[in-house]
Scaffold this motif. Structure first.
Motif, PDB file in Angstrom:
ATOM      1  N   GLU A 635      29.655  27.726  31.583  1.00 47.83           N
ATOM      2  CA  GLU A 635      29.290  28.571  32.719  1.00 47.83           C
ATOM      3  C   GLU A 635      30.545  29.237  33.286  1.00 47.83           C
ATOM      4  N   PRO A 636      30.486  30.528  33.604  1.00 47.88           N
ATOM      5  CA  PRO A 636      31.659  31.199  34.176  1.00 47.88           C
ATOM      6  C   PRO A 636      32.004  30.624  35.556  1.00 47.88           C
ATOM      7  N   ARG A 637      33.299  30.518  35.822  1.00 47.12           N
ATOM      8  CA  ARG A 637      33.761  30.038  37.120  1.00 47.12           C
ATOM      9  C   ARG A 637      35.171  30.574  37.339  1.00 47.12           C
ATOM     10  N   PRO A 638      35.585  30.769  38.592  1.00 49.34           N
ATOM     11  CA  PRO A 638      36.913  31.333  38.865  1.00 49.34           C
ATOM     12  C   PRO A 638      38.020  30.434  38.339  1.00 49.34           C
ATOM     13  N   ALA A 639      39.070  31.052  37.850  1.00 46.42           N
ATOM     14  CA  ALA A 639      40.230  30.294  37.374  1.00 46.42           C
ATOM     15  C   ALA A 639      41.022  29.774  38.551  1.00 46.42           C
ATOM     16  N   SER A 640      41.837  28.770  38.315  1.00 44.97           N
ATOM     17  CA  SER A 640      42.700  28.221  39.352  1.00 44.97           C
ATOM     18  C   SER A 640      43.814  29.218  39.665  1.00 44.97           C
ATOM     19  N   ASN A 641      44.677  28.860  40.586  1.00 38.80           N
ATOM     20  CA  ASN A 641      45.759  29.757  40.976  1.00 38.80           C
ATOM     21  C   ASN A 641      46.699  30.018  39.802  1.00 38.80           C
ATOM     22  N   TYR A 662      49.211  33.758  34.092  1.00 44.09           N
ATOM     23  CA  TYR A 662      48.641  32.442  33.812  1.00 44.09           C
ATOM     24  C   TYR A 662      49.226  31.894  32.512  1.00 44.09           C
ATOM     25  N   ASP A 663      49.487  30.601  32.486  1.00 47.00           N
ATOM     26  CA  ASP A 663      49.807  29.916  31.241  1.00 47.00           C
ATOM     27  C   ASP A 663      48.488  29.529  30.583  1.00 47.00           C
ATOM     28  N   PHE A 664      48.348  29.882  29.318  1.00 49.85           N
ATOM     29  CA  PHE A 664      47.074  29.649  28.649  1.00 49.85           C
ATOM     30  C   PHE A 664      46.693  28.167  28.652  1.00 49.85           C
ATOM     31  N   ALA A 665      47.696  27.296  28.581  1.00 51.81           N
ATOM     32  CA  ALA A 665      47.416  25.854  28.551  1.00 51.81           C
ATOM     33  C   ALA A 665      46.747  25.373  29.836  1.00 51.81           C
ATOM     34  N   ASP A 666      46.889  26.128  30.944  1.00 51.56           N
ATOM     35  CA  ASP A 666      46.302  25.729  32.219  1.00 51.56           C
ATOM     36  C   ASP A 666      44.863  26.204  32.375  1.00 51.56           C
ATOM     37  N   LEU A 667      44.372  27.015  31.439  1.00 56.50           N
ATOM     38  CA  LEU A 667      43.039  27.596  31.557  1.00 56.50           C
ATOM     39  C   LEU A 667      42.032  26.826  30.713  1.00 56.50           C
ATOM     40  N   GLU A 668      40.769  26.889  31.149  1.00 61.16           N
ATOM     41  CA  GLU A 668      39.691  26.204  30.444  1.00 61.16           C
ATOM     42  C   GLU A 668      38.586  27.191  30.088  1.00 61.16           C
ATOM     43  N   GLU A 669      37.760  26.781  29.149  1.00 64.38           N
ATOM     44  CA  GLU A 669      36.627  27.599  28.728  1.00 64.38           C
ATOM     45  C   GLU A 669      35.745  27.925  29.930  1.00 64.38           C
ATOM     46  N   ALA A 677      46.098  41.020  35.420  1.00 60.46           N
ATOM     47  CA  ALA A 677      46.545  39.661  35.131  1.00 60.46           C
ATOM     48  C   ALA A 677      47.092  39.592  33.714  1.00 60.46           C
ATOM     49  N   LEU A 678      48.026  38.659  33.520  1.00 60.83           N
ATOM     50  CA  LEU A 678      48.588  38.374  32.201  1.00 60.83           C
ATOM     51  C   LEU A 678      48.311  36.926  31.858  1.00 60.83           C
ATOM     52  N   ILE A 679      47.878  36.678  30.621  1.00 60.61           N
ATOM     53  CA  ILE A 679      47.684  35.311  30.133  1.00 60.61           C
ATOM     54  C   ILE A 679      48.644  35.120  28.971  1.00 60.61           C
ATOM     55  N   GLU A 680      49.595  34.225  29.122  1.00 60.58           N
ATOM     56  CA  GLU A 680      50.631  34.039  28.117  1.00 60.58           C
ATOM     57  C   GLU A 680      50.308  32.837  27.226  1.00 60.58           C
TER      58      GLU A 680
END
Length: 708
Positions: A635-641, A662-669, A677-680
């Motif tokens: 389910e979609p949900r806002p990402a953390s800071n 954002y660091d990709f390792a900090d993000l979830e499905e 925004a940038l996702i590294e």
């Protein structure tokens, strides 16, 4: 499943390792002097991530799959052997004449518009190494002049005296009746046996391609012979390196036909552009698993930008007249359009047109962009991205390459700012706008020319630089959705691991399915059925020779069809392998008409011109296990800071824009991020420009959706 897949590009060598349930990606700079070095370095990085050594991996994997640029490099460097051609007497000028306008092949559109000023390419085979032999086969395959063995021996010795190190035998109408080419081969082998040191490689044109067209068929054989030696030695050295490290199974090479085969069943010509084709094959698989029927595949690497199509009608797009370097060939090749628009593409100011141009020249991996600090002095797309704030100078390519912002700034200032008067930031924006525009224009042309609307497609963006520029070209095209696939930076290597073992055999003919003059349908099915049977047997033999289980061999029949003498020729996947009745013919005609209408619009069909088959193609293959690339269910949900913020600059927006990083390792499905925004990630960077929203999917995938 355990396997290694490697794709060697002009700048980076990509590795995708599957070890049981673990999927690992790794990249290394391409080592053009010895491709095996970059190959093993990338594999070592991937193995280390799995806490394994290279020897353990290679001794336990099921297969090593390899997409190579060896052949491309040999053509660029003109480092092949001296090739001699034996052709039918009277046709010695076929190659030098190049179909009269053939010297325009491989040139840009601008250069082709002024052919009188175009330069002819330096021929791979000078006229002194072209000899005619006394023989003739007519258009129907009947021998009207038999081989003169003494004459053949004289011509062979003449070519050897001229320095020929490889022979191409390309006789007129050999695809209809190859008996004379085989006889010439026998005579050459009698003169120079394979077990002797003086043995000379021999390439017969009918074995390289089954299509008519003397010039294209001859050049196909010439390029195959020209690349043979370097491909053989290069791949043999790689195979020795693999053996030294514990790999004992056959190495599988990716073909530009969207399949793969063992080294002993691969011709040199089949490896040209094999890396991008692997990415397109992965796109086909993703289209099914993600339920996206219409996808534009875009692969932006360090050197080039490749475009391919996957459509809901299941049509396989082949290049009917592929041009390799500067020469027309007629081998079956999956269609891709390649543009010189990669991360290493060099930007320059064109004083004649007073405009900034980007590409097709590339800085490659050596010396690379100016910011690499390896001696590159000219500004590139990567330098512009660094100046605009999109790249982390200390964490590029997983931290293996430290970027120099000052070198990038100096290159742009010297070569763009000085002649244009633009500020540094405006110059970098202009470079990004130009490269995005080049990509968008190329995509629109490729999609529209095939009868489709780009707005009805989802763009698939992969390659090391793709996710950084996806929003840029999507904005220009009006595309609303961009899909970034799993393992996007090594997606072509992943595609190599998902390919089937496959061979394609084809045959040119002129077969009227519906004759408009007599208003009769095809009623004699023998030519069609016999041709399919012969081609299927060749493909089956190829696979059996490589140890395939006969029970697992499958085939499909593809037909190149057209209305009368129209130039618009399309590929049709036949719903049956043999014609048995008029009902089959009617079904085939209806299918062709339906596909044609979808492509060019209802009402564009022209049955009054008749319908004919130009080429029968049989694809023989063995299905292989595929990776699990299922779409997200979260389910979609806002990402953390975000981890941090960075000042970035975007075309069309004045001043710097505070951008979340954002660091990709900090993000979830399921995490949703609003642009900018940038996702590294360790191997690439995703950019959601202002007005776009990004949602994280499974195994590193992401979806970009336009919000304004």
């Amino acid at each position: 499943m355990r396997q290694v897949s490697v794709d060697i590009g002009g700048t980076f060598t990509d590795c995708f390792l599957v070890y049981d349930d673990t999927y690992i990606e790794a990249k290394s700079l391409t080592t053009h002097h010895n491709l095996a070095s970059g190959f093993m370095d990338a594999l070592a990085k991937a193995s280390a991530q799995a806490d394994l050594d290279v020897q353990t991996v290679l001794s336990t994997v099921d297969a090593v799959r390899y997409a190579t640029t060896l052949g491309t490099n040999a053509l660029i460097e003109r480092s092949g052997p001296a090739v001699g051609i034996l052709t039918t007497a009277g046709f010695e000028s076929t190659v030098p004449l190049m179909r009269a306008r053939g010297y325009g092949d491989g040139l840009t559109e601008a250069q082709q518009s002024d052919l009188p000023a175009a330069d002819r390419p330096v021929s791979l085979v000078p006229v002194t190494r072209i000899a005619g032999v006394q023989e003739r086969v007519d258009y129907g395959g009947t021998a009207v002049l038999s081989i003169d063995e003494d004459d053949v021996r004289r011509q062979v010795r003449k070519l050897v005296d001229e320095g020929a190190q490889a022979f191409v035998v390309a006789l007129v109408n050999a695809v209809i009746n190859p008996a004379h080419e085989k006889e010439v081969e026998r005579i050459i082998l009698d003169e120079y046996p394979t077990h002797m040191l003086g043995a000379i490689p021999i390439v017969l044109s009918h074995r390289v391609t089954g299509r008519k067209g003397e010039y294209a068929r001859t050049m196909s054989a010439v390029i195959d012979a020209y690349l043979h030696s370097q491909m053989y030695h290069g791949l043999a050295s790689l195979e020795i390196e693999l053996r030294r490290n514990g790999y004992t199974k056959p190495m599988l090479l990716v073909h530009n036909t969207s399949g793969m085969a063992q080294l002993n069943s691969t011709s040199s010509l089949q490896t040209i552009h094999s890396g991008p084709v692997a990415g397109l094959e992965a796109t086909n698989y993703l289209s099914k698993t993600y339920h996206q029927p219409n996808i534009i595949a875009t692969d932006m690497g360090g050197t080039s930008f490749d475009i391919g199509l996957v459509t809901s009608d299941g049509v396989k797009f082949y290049d009917f007249n592929p041009v390799i370097d500067r020469w027309l060939v007629s081998t079956p090749m999956t269609y891709l359009h390649t543009l010189g628009a990669g991360g290493g593409s060099i930007a320059r100011y064109d004083r004649l047109w007073e405009a900034i141009e980007v590409g097709p020249e590339s800085a490659g991996s050596d010396p690379g962009p100016a910011c690499y600090g390896r001696g590159g002095r000219f500004p590139t797309t990567t330098d512009a991205n660094l100046v605009l704030g999109y790249l982390d100078a200390d964490n590029y390519a997983g931290g293996t390459i430290k970027l120099s912002l000052r070198r990038a700034q100096r290159a742009i200032e010297e070569h763009i700012c000085k002649p244009t008067g633009l500020s540094l930031i405006e110059a970098a924006k202009a470079i990004k706008r130009k490269v995005d525009s080049n990509m968008a224009n190329a995509i629109f042309k490729e999609v529209a020319v095939k009868g489709y609307n780009p707005k009805n497609f989802v763009a698939l963006s992969y390659g090391g630089g793709g996710p950084l520029h996806a929003c840029g070209y999507a904005n220009t095209l009006g595309i609303q959705n961009v899909l970034i696939p799993p393992f996007s930076s090594v997606f072509s290597a992943l595609g190599a691991g998902n390919m089937n073992q496959l061979h394609i055999h084809e045959y040119s003919l002129y077969l009227m399915v519906y004759d408009a003059t007599t208003r009769r349908m095809l009623d004699d099915f023998q030519v069609f059925n016999d041709t399919v049977t012969e081609l299927a047997a060749k493909g089956r033999d190829d696979l059996l020779r490589q140890g395939a289980d006969p029970a697992n061999i499958r085939s499909r029949v593809e037909l190149d069809m057209r209305y009368g003498n129209q130039l618009a020729q399309i590929g049709v996947v036949s719903p049956f392998e043999r014609l048995t009745s008029h009902r089959d013919v009617i079904e085939l005609l209806d299918l062709f008409s339906s596909i044609y209408a979808k492509r060019y619009g209802e009402g564009s069909q022209a049955p009054e011109a008749g319908v004919r088959i130009n080429v029968i193609r049989v694809v023989s293959y063995v299905e292989r296990d595929k990776f699990d690339l299922q779409p997200t269910q979260a389910e979609p949900r806002p990402a953390s800071n975000p981890a941090r913020w960075r000042e970035c600059h975007y075309p069309g927006i004045d001043g710097a824009v505070k951008t979340a990083v954002y660091d990709f390792a900090d993000l979830e499905e399921g995490h949703v991020i609003e642009g900018p925004a940038l996702i590294e990630t360790p191997s690439t960077t995703y950019l959601a420009e202002p007005g776009w929203q990004l949602t994280i999917g499974r195994t590193g995938s992401a979806v970009l959706v336009r919000t304004i």
